[in-house]
Design a protein around this motif. Structure first.
Motif, PDB file in Angstrom:
ATOM      1  N   VAL A 127       0.720  -1.606   0.158  1.00  0.00           N
ATOM      2  CA  VAL A 127       0.199   0.093  -0.345  1.00  0.00           C
ATOM      3  C   VAL A 127       0.626   1.320  -0.127  1.00  0.00           C
ATOM      4  CG1 VAL A 127      -1.490  -0.701   1.280  1.00  0.00           C
ATOM      5  CG2 VAL A 127      -0.159  -0.310   2.447  1.00  0.00           C
ATOM      6  N   VAL A 128       0.439   2.658  -0.662  1.00  0.00           N
ATOM      7  CA  VAL A 128       0.769   3.467  -0.489  1.00  0.00           C
ATOM      8  C   VAL A 128       0.656   4.782   0.177  1.00  0.00           C
ATOM      9  CG1 VAL A 128       1.602   2.804  -2.909  1.00  0.00           C
ATOM     10  CG2 VAL A 128       0.384   4.328  -2.722  1.00  0.00           C
ATOM     11  N   THR A 129      -0.862   4.254   0.419  1.00  0.00           N
ATOM     12  CA  THR A 129      -1.574   5.417   1.369  1.00  0.00           C
ATOM     13  C   THR A 129      -1.093   5.959   2.248  1.00  0.00           C
ATOM     14  OG1 THR A 129      -4.119   4.871  -0.043  1.00  0.00           O
ATOM     15  CG2 THR A 129      -4.266   6.467   1.268  1.00  0.00           C
ATOM     16  N   GLY A 130      -1.057   7.184   2.770  1.00  0.00           N
ATOM     17  CA  GLY A 130      -0.600   7.514   4.016  1.00  0.00           C
ATOM     18  C   GLY A 130       1.163   7.211   4.303  1.00  0.00           C
ATOM     19  N   ASN A 131       1.934   6.749   3.380  1.00  0.00           N
ATOM     20  CA  ASN A 131       2.979   6.598   3.578  1.00  0.00           C
ATOM     21  C   ASN A 131       3.497   7.217   2.896  1.00  0.00           C
ATOM     22  OD1 ASN A 131       1.969   4.025   5.679  1.00  0.00           O
ATOM     23  ND2 ASN A 131       2.067   3.220   4.285  1.00  0.00           N
ATOM     24  N   SER A 132       4.992   7.904   2.910  1.00  0.00           N
ATOM     25  CA  SER A 132       6.177   8.130   2.534  1.00  0.00           C
ATOM     26  C   SER A 132       6.565   6.752   0.934  1.00  0.00           C
ATOM     27  CB  SER A 132       6.891   8.555   2.670  1.00  0.00           C
ATOM     28  OG  SER A 132       7.215   9.896   3.601  1.00  0.00           O
ATOM     29  N   ALA A 133       6.411   5.801   1.741  1.00  0.00           N
ATOM     30  CA  ALA A 133       7.367   4.876   0.813  1.00  0.00           C
ATOM     31  C   ALA A 133       6.300   4.119   1.024  1.00  0.00           C
ATOM     32  CB  ALA A 133       8.309   4.204   1.165  1.00  0.00           C
ATOM     33  N   ALA A 134       6.053   2.910   0.199  1.00  0.00           N
ATOM     34  CA  ALA A 134       5.343   1.718  -0.191  1.00  0.00           C
ATOM     35  C   ALA A 134       5.555   0.996   0.886  1.00  0.00           C
ATOM     36  CB  ALA A 134       4.973   1.321  -1.431  1.00  0.00           C
ATOM     37  N   GLY A 135       4.203   0.128   1.844  1.00  0.00           N
ATOM     38  CA  GLY A 135       4.626  -0.425   2.773  1.00  0.00           C
ATOM     39  C   GLY A 135       3.627  -1.393   2.802  1.00  0.00           C
ATOM     40  N   ALA A 136       4.269  -3.097   3.583  1.00  0.00           N
ATOM     41  CA  ALA A 136       3.236  -3.713   4.313  1.00  0.00           C
ATOM     42  C   ALA A 136       2.458  -4.066   4.501  1.00  0.00           C
ATOM     43  CB  ALA A 136       4.284  -4.800   4.188  1.00  0.00           C
ATOM     44  N   LEU A 137       0.450  -4.004   4.189  1.00  0.00           N
ATOM     45  CA  LEU A 137      -0.552  -3.493   4.587  1.00  0.00           C
ATOM     46  C   LEU A 137      -0.490  -3.866   5.811  1.00  0.00           C
ATOM     47  CD1 LEU A 137      -3.284  -2.864   4.195  1.00  0.00           C
ATOM     48  CD2 LEU A 137      -3.870  -5.276   3.021  1.00  0.00           C
ATOM     49  N   GLN A 138       0.064  -5.867   5.955  1.00  0.00           N
ATOM     50  CA  GLN A 138      -0.560  -5.737   7.638  1.00  0.00           C
ATOM     51  C   GLN A 138       0.812  -5.418   8.575  1.00  0.00           C
ATOM     52  OE1 GLN A 138      -1.340  -9.778   7.128  1.00  0.00           O
ATOM     53  NE2 GLN A 138      -0.180 -10.607   9.526  1.00  0.00           N
ATOM     54  N   ARG A 139       1.578  -4.316   7.811  1.00  0.00           N
ATOM     55  CA  ARG A 139       2.571  -3.856   8.961  1.00  0.00           C
ATOM     56  C   ARG A 139       2.393  -2.022   9.058  1.00  0.00           C
ATOM     57  NH1 ARG A 139       7.075  -6.325  11.243  1.00  0.00           N
ATOM     58  NH2 ARG A 139       7.049  -8.335  10.100  1.00  0.00           N
ATOM     59  N   THR A 140       1.511  -1.507   8.578  1.00  0.00           N
ATOM     60  CA  THR A 140       0.594  -0.794   8.716  1.00  0.00           C
ATOM     61  C   THR A 140      -0.092   0.225   9.280  1.00  0.00           C
ATOM     62  OG1 THR A 140       0.965  -0.320   5.692  1.00  0.00           O
ATOM     63  CG2 THR A 140      -0.365   1.424   7.455  1.00  0.00           C
ATOM     64  N   PRO A 141      -0.141   0.696  10.690  1.00  0.00           N
ATOM     65  CA  PRO A 141      -0.652   0.917  11.655  1.00  0.00           C
ATOM     66  C   PRO A 141      -2.387   1.283  11.592  1.00  0.00           C
ATOM     67  CG  PRO A 141       1.459   1.611  12.058  1.00  0.00           C
ATOM     68  CD  PRO A 141       1.448   1.782  10.544  1.00  0.00           C
ATOM     69  N   GLN A 142      -2.207   2.109  10.381  1.00  0.00           N
ATOM     70  CA  GLN A 142      -3.615   2.406  10.311  1.00  0.00           C
ATOM     71  C   GLN A 142      -4.680   1.669   9.508  1.00  0.00           C
ATOM     72  OE1 GLN A 142      -0.867   3.695   8.825  1.00  0.00           O
ATOM     73  NE2 GLN A 142      -0.216   6.490   8.701  1.00  0.00           N
ATOM     74  N   PRO A 143      -5.681   1.624   9.252  1.00  0.00           N
ATOM     75  CA  PRO A 143      -6.729   1.217   8.588  1.00  0.00           C
ATOM     76  C   PRO A 143      -6.875   0.952   7.434  1.00  0.00           C
ATOM     77  CG  PRO A 143      -8.136   2.361  10.077  1.00  0.00           C
ATOM     78  CD  PRO A 143      -6.818   2.672  11.046  1.00  0.00           C
ATOM     79  N   ILE A 144      -6.717   0.129   6.457  1.00  0.00           N
ATOM     80  CA  ILE A 144      -6.264   0.453   5.230  1.00  0.00           C
ATOM     81  C   ILE A 144      -6.779  -0.594   4.396  1.00  0.00           C
ATOM     82  CG2 ILE A 144      -5.447   1.067   2.870  1.00  0.00           C
ATOM     83  CD1 ILE A 144      -3.187   2.230   4.501  1.00  0.00           C
ATOM     84  N   THR A 145      -8.682  -0.085   3.632  1.00  0.00           N
ATOM     85  CA  THR A 145      -8.956  -1.182   3.032  1.00  0.00           C
ATOM     86  C   THR A 145      -8.652  -1.241   1.504  1.00  0.00           C
ATOM     87  OG1 THR A 145     -10.766  -1.593   4.432  1.00  0.00           O
ATOM     88  CG2 THR A 145     -11.463  -2.086   1.839  1.00  0.00           C
ATOM     89  N   GLU A 146      -8.499  -2.506   1.238  1.00  0.00           N
ATOM     90  CA  GLU A 146      -8.229  -1.971  -0.606  1.00  0.00           C
ATOM     91  C   GLU A 146      -8.801  -2.473  -1.438  1.00  0.00           C
ATOM     92  OE1 GLU A 146      -3.947  -3.315  -1.334  1.00  0.00           O
ATOM     93  OE2 GLU A 146      -4.348  -5.050   0.211  1.00  0.00           O
TER      94      GLU A 146
END
Length: 817
Positions: A106-125
């Motif tokens: 995922v790229v939303t809310g991050n400066s660099a792309a990251g793994a969804l499961q390691r992103t603290p914010q709730p993100i739905t794809e």
């Protein structure tokens, strides 16, 4: 600006980097066999490759650094790994069979792309397969069944996004990498995004002001374009669709390629529909629309990074539904009588099935130019993105002057985003940046609600991430400054604009300047407790400066027929939200529950004014305006809380079955107000959605990737209403609660093959199978009222049964190397 361009050109000319190559093999973990034609993609570099028949891939001319690499292939779970690039790097990826199509990167809310499961914010794809398999009439409608997401609708062509009960300027929409800037403050104004240009969607729920600045208080919807093709590939597609309920017809042609690191893409599409229908209202007069879009992208990819230029044009012409009926229940339209005065007459069948909107309509044009760059600097990189947007929104609603736009807002926006992203060292990385925009808005219509204005803002931020074994911590701070300048405006006694020097001129808008400052930030963590169980927690502070309507309104809002008064002394909103998301993920089942609590200070809302005699305050003294009830923008505190829950069962022993169930709920209340007005308007009711999907990888030599889906959507009754929200003339203040309703839906589709060559993909879906009559609480048509056969009828109903057909024909001009 000239200095920035010179700097970028100098950086792009640096050739002191050695050749960096990432190569390896993609294989099946269970069988150790190679996985052919898997996609290997680096989101931050917009570069990818396909594996060959032996499962091997190679990516050349890569900048030095650490990047998230995602590997995806139909029938397998996405494998996302962080890889350090430097000279020749070999990385093999083991794939696990799964029908889960989530991107995981995922790229939303991050400066660099990251793994969804390691992103603290709730993100739905929302993957591309969901978008193409489900029928919709606009892009927000297409995602409005995602848990926590809904839309305020104004017919079939306009849908304004709402996340966790908040919409308008509290949701930031990202398209082509930049904030979509139109007229988000307007009740009847939609989002200017071409559905055909969207490959997938990421939805961040909760404050995201840390990265996006003002307005991202309730979340971000990021519409992501297609991925860059592998080196040497040129391909395209042709799409055609038809819907039975509204006669919707659309077609699109698209081509893209990558030749020696020069990438390109072009698209043109058109959609047109006549009035939609339901069993109660028949055809809903003047709900027809047409939408023409075109876009193109050209880019260059080298070992120093990439630079690409993107242009898009959006053009929507849509009717405005008045909802007026005669005593027999037939829709009426405005005409001129023998004296040239407006009157009403019954609509004809031709009026209902015409693809051209009636005289009362909106014409929206949105042009956008985006220059996107990523430049290697040592092991880190600089990203620089600049954009220009022009939004023109015209509304013709006076039959006596059919060729003159009563409302015409012309908004130009210039935005910028500069960041430095550090390399990853011992699981730690950081980034700093600044972004903002300059806006100029002009009024070119005859009906004035808001002043002309200039806006400038800038925000600086710093973000850091640290991975410690199974724990990933992320946090940051941001500071924003926004200056808003409303302009003077003068009118004559008829309401027409007048020069200030004229002695009879009336001071319509008084110039004012409002300055806003805000601190925002977030801190969160994810913990992978076991291989299957994880938990996320995040605390975020959001910031939103008041919009032009809230600070400068002085006139009748034509979409709601009330007189609105803004307050230039309003304070900025600030919020604190806590999110907790436990989850469980295995080869047989996925479970995730998101709980949130959002406290907002200085929440801005429109409050109806009472006269000194106890009744409604009515403005009947402003030149050029009819009498209308008066609302003034005010502030108080507010609290929103709720939850989203998802259960996805996909037994590994029954690979052809998937059962997806989702539930969402939000409660949103104002503080220190009477009970009748304590509920925030347009907060969606609780919803329960459940779908069964049956898949077949290969039915025979002709049919592959086939599926059948049946599902139900249950919307609970909404009794928590803001009782002053209904301000239409002749309608009582107390808005009736909308009753619960159930919709049955189904869909099927398949790739049609000729040996190993895909001829086309066919999708058929049926929405509202039972042709249920219902009025959704999020529809603005719920306010319309008529007396039909002596009985009061409230609301124009939503769309009835609709069968959709879609065909996508792939075109391959050159295969990848």
């Amino acid at each position: 600006m000239r200095t920035t361009i010179t700097l970028l050109c100098c950086l792009m000319s640096v050739q002191a980097y050695s050749q960096n190559v990432l190569s390896g093999k993609v294989y099946d973990k269970a069988t150790n066999k190679p996985v052919a034609y898997a996609g290997v993609y680096i989101e931050d570099l917009k570069i990818g490759a396909l594996t060959d028949s032996a499962g091997r891939y190679e990516l050349k001319q890569l900048p030095t650094g650490t990047y998230m690499v995602g590997v995806h292939c139909t029938g397998y779970e996405v494998n996302a790994q962080q890889v350090s690039i430097g000279k020749a790097v070999t990385m093999d990826f083991g794939m696990t069979e799964s029908d889960n199509e989530m991107q995981e990167v995922v790229v939303t809310g991050n400066s660099a792309a990251g793994a969804l499961q390691r992103t603290p914010q709730p993100i739905t794809e929302v993957p591309n397969s969901y978008l193409v398999q489900n029928a919709s009439t606009n892009i927000i409608d297409a995602i409005s069944q995602v848990p926590g997401v809904s839309g305020i609708t104004d017919g079939q062509s306009i849908c304004k996004p709402v996340i966790r009960g908040l919409g308008y300027n509290r949701v930031v929409t990202i398209n082509d990498g930049v904030r979509q800037e139109g007229q988000q403050w307007g009740d009847e104004f939609g989002i200017e995004v071409d559905p055909f240009s969207v490959d997938r969607v990421e939805i961040l729920k909760g404050p995201a002001s840390l990265v996006y600045g003002s307005d991202a208080m309730s979340g971000v919807i990021n519409f992501l374009p297609e991925k860059t093709l592998p080196e040497g590939q040129v391909k395209g597609d042709v799409t055609a669709g038809y819907q039975t309920n509204n006669g919707l017809m659309n077609g699109a042609a698209h081509i893209a390629g990558n030749l020696n690191g020069i990438t390109f893409s072009g698209r043109i599409d058109n959609t047109a529909a006549h009035a939609y229908q339901n069993a109660a209202d028949g055809y809903v007069f003047n709900s027809q629309f047409s939408n023409l879009n075109a876009d193109g992208t050209i880019g260059i990819h080298r070992k120093w990074g990439f630079s690409q230029l993107h242009y898009s044009h959006f053009e929507l012409k849509t009717g405005i539904v008045e909802g007026i009926k005669d005593s027999a229940g037939t829709f009426m339209k405005q005409v001129l009588d023998a004296n040239g005065d407006p009157t009403y007459t019954e609509v004809s069948n031709t009026d209902l099935t015409s693809y051209n909107p009636f005289l009362i309509h909106q014409l929206v044009k949105h042009d956008k130019l985006v220059w996107d760059n990523s430049l290697a600097v040592g092991e880190g990189r600089i990203t620089a993105r600049f954009a220009w947007q022009e939004n023109s929104r015209q509304e013709n609603n006076d039959i006596t002057i059919p060729d003159i736009s009563n409302i015409w807002y012309l908004l130009n926006t210039y935005s910028y985003d500069l960041r430095y992203i550090s390399p990853v060292k011992n699981g730690f990385d950081w980034s700093v940046g600044a972004n903002g925009m300059y806006q100029n808005s002009q009024n070119k219509g005859t009906l004035l609600l808001i002043p002309e204005y200039d806006l400038f803002d800038i925000g600086g931020f710093a973000i850091a991430n640290k991975q410690i074994g199974k724990l990933n911590i992320s946090g940051g701070l941001r500071y924003d400054v926004r200056t808003f300048k409303g302009h003077d405006d003068y009118i004559d006694s008829s309401g027409n604009e007048q020069h200030a020097s004229d002695p009879t001129a009336i001071h319509r808008f008084t110039a004012y300047t409002s300055d806003f400052k805000g601190v925002s930030g977030s801190v969160g963590a994810t913990y992978q407790a076991t291989e299957k169980f994880y938990i996320k927690a995040n605390v975020a502070r959001g910031f939103r400066a008041p919009n032009v309507a809230e600070t400068g309104s002085n006139g009748i809002h034509d979409g709601t027929v009330v007189y609105e008064i803004g307050d230039p002394n309003l304070k900025a909103e600030s919020s604190t939200e806590v999110d907790v998301t436990p989850g469980f993920k295995s080869k047989d089942v996925n479970i995730e529950i998101s709980l949130f609590y959002n406290s907002i200070n200085n929440f801005i809302y429109a409050r109806k004014l009472n006269s000194i005699f106890g009744g409604d305050s009515v403005n009947n003294s402003t030149p050029g305006f009819d009498s209308a009830r008066v609302f003034r923008y005010s502030q108080t505190n507010a609290t929103l809380m709720g939850a989203e829950a998802v259960l996805d069962i996909h037994p590994s022993s029954i690979k052809w079955l998937d059962w997806y169930t989702a539930y969402s709920y939000v409660d949103a209340q104002l503080h220190n107000v009477p009970d009748s007005t304590k509920y925030i308007p347009f907060v969606p009711p609780a919803r329960l959605r459940s779908d069964f999907t049956f898949t077949a990888g290969k039915l025979n030599n002709w049919l592959q990737n086939s599926y059948l889906r049946v599902g139900v959507l249950y919307s609970f009754a909404q009794a928590n209403v803001y009782q002053q929200a209904n301000a239409y003339a002749g309608v009582p203040d107390a808005v009736p609660s909308t009753p619960a309703y159930t919709l049955l839906n189904a869909g099927l589709g398949s790739d049609i093959m000729n040996r190993k060559h895909k001829l086309l993909s066919l999708y058929i879906s049926v929405n509202n199978i039972a042709n249920t009559n219902y009025t959704d609480y999020m529809s603005r048509f719920k306010y319309y009222t008529n007396v039909v056969n002596g009985v009061s009828q409230v609301g124009v109903h939503n769309m009835g049964r609709n069968i959709s057909f879609k065909v996508i024909v792939p075109l391959e001009f050159k295969k990848a190397k």
